[in-house]
Design a protein around this motif. Structure first.
Motif, PDB file in Angstrom:
ATOM      1  N   MET A 252       0.834  -1.197   0.000  1.00 47.81           N
ATOM      2  CA  MET A 252       0.000   0.000   0.000  1.00 47.81           C
ATOM      3  C   MET A 252       0.871   1.250   0.000  1.00 47.81           C
ATOM      4  N   GLY A 253       0.504   2.247  -0.805  1.00 51.01           N
ATOM      5  CA  GLY A 253       1.238   3.500  -0.840  1.00 51.01           C
ATOM      6  C   GLY A 253       0.868   4.395   0.327  1.00 51.01           C
ATOM      7  N   LEU A 254       1.788   5.292   0.720  1.00 48.59           N
ATOM      8  CA  LEU A 254       1.580   6.176   1.868  1.00 48.59           C
ATOM      9  C   LEU A 254       2.110   7.566   1.550  1.00 48.59           C
TER      10      LEU A 254
ATOM     11  N   VAL B 238      12.934  15.200  -3.424  1.00 50.94           N
ATOM     12  CA  VAL B 238      12.290  15.833  -4.571  1.00 50.94           C
ATOM     13  C   VAL B 238      12.154  17.333  -4.371  1.00 50.94           C
ATOM     14  N   PHE B 239      11.929  17.760  -3.114  1.00 52.10           N
ATOM     15  CA  PHE B 239      11.774  19.179  -2.801  1.00 52.10           C
ATOM     16  C   PHE B 239      12.612  19.525  -1.571  1.00 52.10           C
ATOM     17  N   THR B 240      13.212  20.711  -1.613  1.00 52.12           N
ATOM     18  CA  THR B 240      13.973  21.231  -0.486  1.00 52.12           C
ATOM     19  C   THR B 240      13.433  22.605  -0.138  1.00 52.12           C
ATOM     20  N   GLY B 241      13.086  22.801   1.128  1.00 54.21           N
ATOM     21  CA  GLY B 241      12.542  24.078   1.557  1.00 54.21           C
ATOM     22  C   GLY B 241      13.614  24.999   2.103  1.00 54.21           C
ATOM     23  N   TRP B 242      13.483  26.280   1.764  1.00 56.55           N
ATOM     24  CA  TRP B 242      14.314  27.329   2.361  1.00 56.55           C
ATOM     25  C   TRP B 242      13.376  28.316   3.043  1.00 56.55           C
ATOM     26  N   PHE B 243      13.705  28.671   4.284  1.00 54.39           N
ATOM     27  CA  PHE B 243      12.864  29.585   5.052  1.00 54.39           C
ATOM     28  C   PHE B 243      13.557  30.934   5.209  1.00 54.39           C
ATOM     29  N   ALA B 244      12.754  31.969   5.380  1.00 57.20           N
ATOM     30  CA  ALA B 244      13.285  33.333   5.428  1.00 57.20           C
ATOM     31  C   ALA B 244      14.268  33.534   6.574  1.00 57.20           C
ATOM     32  N   GLY B 245      14.166  32.714   7.618  1.00 57.64           N
ATOM     33  CA  GLY B 245      15.116  32.799   8.727  1.00 57.64           C
ATOM     34  C   GLY B 245      16.453  32.160   8.429  1.00 57.64           C
ATOM     35  N   GLY B 246      16.587  31.539   7.240  1.00 56.86           N
ATOM     36  CA  GLY B 246      17.849  30.957   6.814  1.00 56.86           C
ATOM     37  C   GLY B 246      17.910  29.444   6.892  1.00 56.86           C
ATOM     38  N   GLU B 247      16.910  28.810   7.492  1.00 60.31           N
ATOM     39  CA  GLU B 247      16.928  27.358   7.631  1.00 60.31           C
ATOM     40  C   GLU B 247      16.586  26.671   6.311  1.00 60.31           C
ATOM     41  N   VAL B 248      17.071  25.451   6.168  1.00 57.86           N
ATOM     42  CA  VAL B 248      16.720  24.615   5.022  1.00 57.86           C
ATOM     43  C   VAL B 248      16.166  23.296   5.552  1.00 57.86           C
ATOM     44  N   PHE B 249      15.437  22.579   4.685  1.00 57.07           N
ATOM     45  CA  PHE B 249      14.786  21.354   5.116  1.00 57.07           C
ATOM     46  C   PHE B 249      14.528  20.447   3.921  1.00 57.07           C
ATOM     47  N   ARG B 250      14.707  19.151   4.123  1.00 58.31           N
ATOM     48  CA  ARG B 250      14.351  18.170   3.088  1.00 58.31           C
ATOM     49  C   ARG B 250      12.837  17.984   3.119  1.00 58.31           C
ATOM     50  N   SER B 251      12.154  18.775   2.304  1.00 56.21           N
ATOM     51  CA  SER B 251      10.709  18.949   2.432  1.00 56.21           C
ATOM     52  C   SER B 251       9.884  17.934   1.664  1.00 56.21           C
ATOM     53  N   GLY B 252      10.472  17.255   0.710  1.00 60.90           N
ATOM     54  CA  GLY B 252       9.736  16.254  -0.057  1.00 60.90           C
ATOM     55  C   GLY B 252      10.617  15.057  -0.311  1.00 60.90           C
ATOM     56  N   CYS B 253      10.434  13.994   0.469  1.00 62.40           N
ATOM     57  CA  CYS B 253      11.328  12.834   0.427  1.00 62.40           C
ATOM     58  C   CYS B 253      10.553  11.570   0.085  1.00 62.40           C
ATOM     59  N   THR B 254      11.187  10.685  -0.660  1.00 60.06           N
ATOM     60  CA  THR B 254      10.582   9.393  -0.958  1.00 60.06           C
ATOM     61  C   THR B 254      11.389   8.271  -0.307  1.00 60.06           C
ATOM     62  N   PHE B 255      10.660   7.229   0.066  1.00 61.28           N
ATOM     63  CA  PHE B 255      11.260   6.048   0.679  1.00 61.28           C
ATOM     64  C   PHE B 255      10.564   4.813   0.122  1.00 61.28           C
ATOM     65  N   THR B 256      11.228   3.693   0.185  1.00 62.75           N
ATOM     66  CA  THR B 256      10.621   2.403  -0.121  1.00 62.75           C
ATOM     67  C   THR B 256      10.808   1.508   1.083  1.00 62.75           C
ATOM     68  N   ARG B 257       9.709   0.932   1.539  1.00 59.25           N
ATOM     69  CA  ARG B 257       9.760  -0.020   2.646  1.00 59.25           C
ATOM     70  C   ARG B 257       8.960  -1.249   2.249  1.00 59.25           C
ATOM     71  N   GLY B 258       9.643  -2.393   2.215  1.00 55.52           N
ATOM     72  CA  GLY B 258       8.984  -3.586   1.713  1.00 55.52           C
ATOM     73  C   GLY B 258       8.549  -3.353   0.274  1.00 55.52           C
ATOM     74  N   LEU B 259       7.289  -3.590  -0.013  1.00 53.06           N
ATOM     75  CA  LEU B 259       6.742  -3.344  -1.351  1.00 53.06           C
ATOM     76  C   LEU B 259       6.083  -1.978  -1.456  1.00 53.06           C
TER      77      LEU B 259
ATOM     78  N   LYS C 156       5.621   2.222  -1.299  1.00 52.17           N
ATOM     79  CA  LYS C 156       6.282   3.499  -1.566  1.00 52.17           C
ATOM     80  C   LYS C 156       5.711   4.568  -0.647  1.00 52.17           C
ATOM     81  N   ILE C 157       6.596   5.402  -0.107  1.00 49.57           N
ATOM     82  CA  ILE C 157       6.230   6.446   0.850  1.00 49.57           C
ATOM     83  C   ILE C 157       6.701   7.792   0.316  1.00 49.57           C
ATOM     84  N   PHE C 158       5.821   8.787   0.363  1.00 49.68           N
ATOM     85  CA  PHE C 158       6.185  10.170   0.029  1.00 49.68           C
ATOM     86  C   PHE C 158       5.876  11.029   1.239  1.00 49.68           C
ATOM     87  N   TYR C 159       6.914  11.641   1.818  1.00 50.11           N
ATOM     88  CA  TYR C 159       6.722  12.605   2.901  1.00 50.11           C
ATOM     89  C   TYR C 159       6.800  14.012   2.317  1.00 50.11           C
ATOM     90  N   PHE C 160       5.790  14.858   2.641  1.00 51.12           N
ATOM     91  CA  PHE C 160       5.719  16.216   2.093  1.00 51.12           C
ATOM     92  C   PHE C 160       5.445  17.189   3.227  1.00 51.12           C
TER      93      PHE C 160
END
Length: 247
Positions: A93-95, A165-186, A188-192
């Motif tokens: 199942m996708g997540l 897939v996406f990287t966030g930059w914030f006005a305070g100067g911080e950055v973040f891995r904002s859109g990441c994919t993973f595979t676990r078992g069968l 697929k996971i997309f964190y946004f």
């Protein structure tokens, strides 16, 4: 048809007037509405207060992709239901996990790290597309400006993603891995990351398109209907098993 279940705590919308003004029927209803615009997607919704949080064995068995949003009730979420969702993801199942769902029991079980990060309330974000060849990035511009969002910053304690897939930059100067994919078992996971409840982020057409792309990318290619067994790991039977369970 892609069968999607959209899950939301549905807590802030019932307890905070400013959130209710943005999402009067709940974040889940907003997401379900724009997903239902697509001819190839059918949607049902579930919330925390439903029996078994609305994520029964029957519901998950008839879900191709689960879209998941939570925030305040992370620890109150049932361990048994979290393990059930984990099992279904491992079986194919996708997540799609949104915003503060990074810290859900489901994600901690699937990814195995603390899932903690730096945060502070309220900032401007520029969301950069850092993997433009990925299917989730199709039709998305080089960057997206979000006028106001909760700041999420590194270090983000996650295992190494398959793709950022996406990287966030914030006005305070911080950055973040904002859109990441993973595979676990069968599965697929997309964190946004974008989607704090106090801001109308899920009303933005480009954010809606990213979530639609994420749903389509997460559709299972193979769905295992039963627990892992000896037949699955036997090389002489694996090919036939996969072929018989192709969607």
């Amino acid at each position: 048809m892609i069968r999607v279940t959209v899950w939301n705590e549905f807590h802030h919308e019932l307890t905070q007037e400013n959130v209710k003004a943005i999402y009067p029927d709940g974040i889940h209803a907003c997401i379900a509405e724009f997903l239902q615009e697509e001819d190839d997607i059918t949607v049902q919704t579930a919330t925390f207060s439903m029996p078994e949080h609305g994520l029964t064995e029957e519901v998950l068995s008839h879900t191709d992709v689960l879209v998941f949003w939570n925030h305040m009730l992370q620890e109150e979420f049932s361990d048994a239901v979290a393990e059930r969702v984990q099992r279904h993801v491992l079986a194919g199942m996708g997540l799609v996990v949104l915003h503060s769902g990074h810290y859900s029991k489901i994600m901690r079980k699937l990814l195995g790290t603390s899932m903690t990060l730096r945060w502070r309330h309220g900032d401007r974000e520029r969301l950069f597309c850092t993997c433009p060849t990925h299917p989730i990035a199709q039709g998305i511009p080089a960057w997206v400006d979000i006028p106001e969002e909760e700041m999420y910053g590194e270090y983000f304690d996650i295992p190494k993603p398959d793709d950022v897939v996406f990287t966030g930059w914030f006005a305070g100067g911080e950055v973040f891995r904002s859109g990441c994919t993973f595979t676990r078992g069968l599965g697929k996971i997309f964190y946004f990351q974008p989607g704090h409840e106090e801001y109308p982020i899920y009303h933005m057409p480009v954010i809606q398109q990213i979530i639609k792309n994420g749903v389509r990318w997460c559709v299972p290619m193979v769905r295992r209907p039963e627990p892992l067994d000896n037949a699955w790991v036997n090389p002489s039977t694996e090919e036939a098993y996969l072929e018989s369970h192709q969607k």
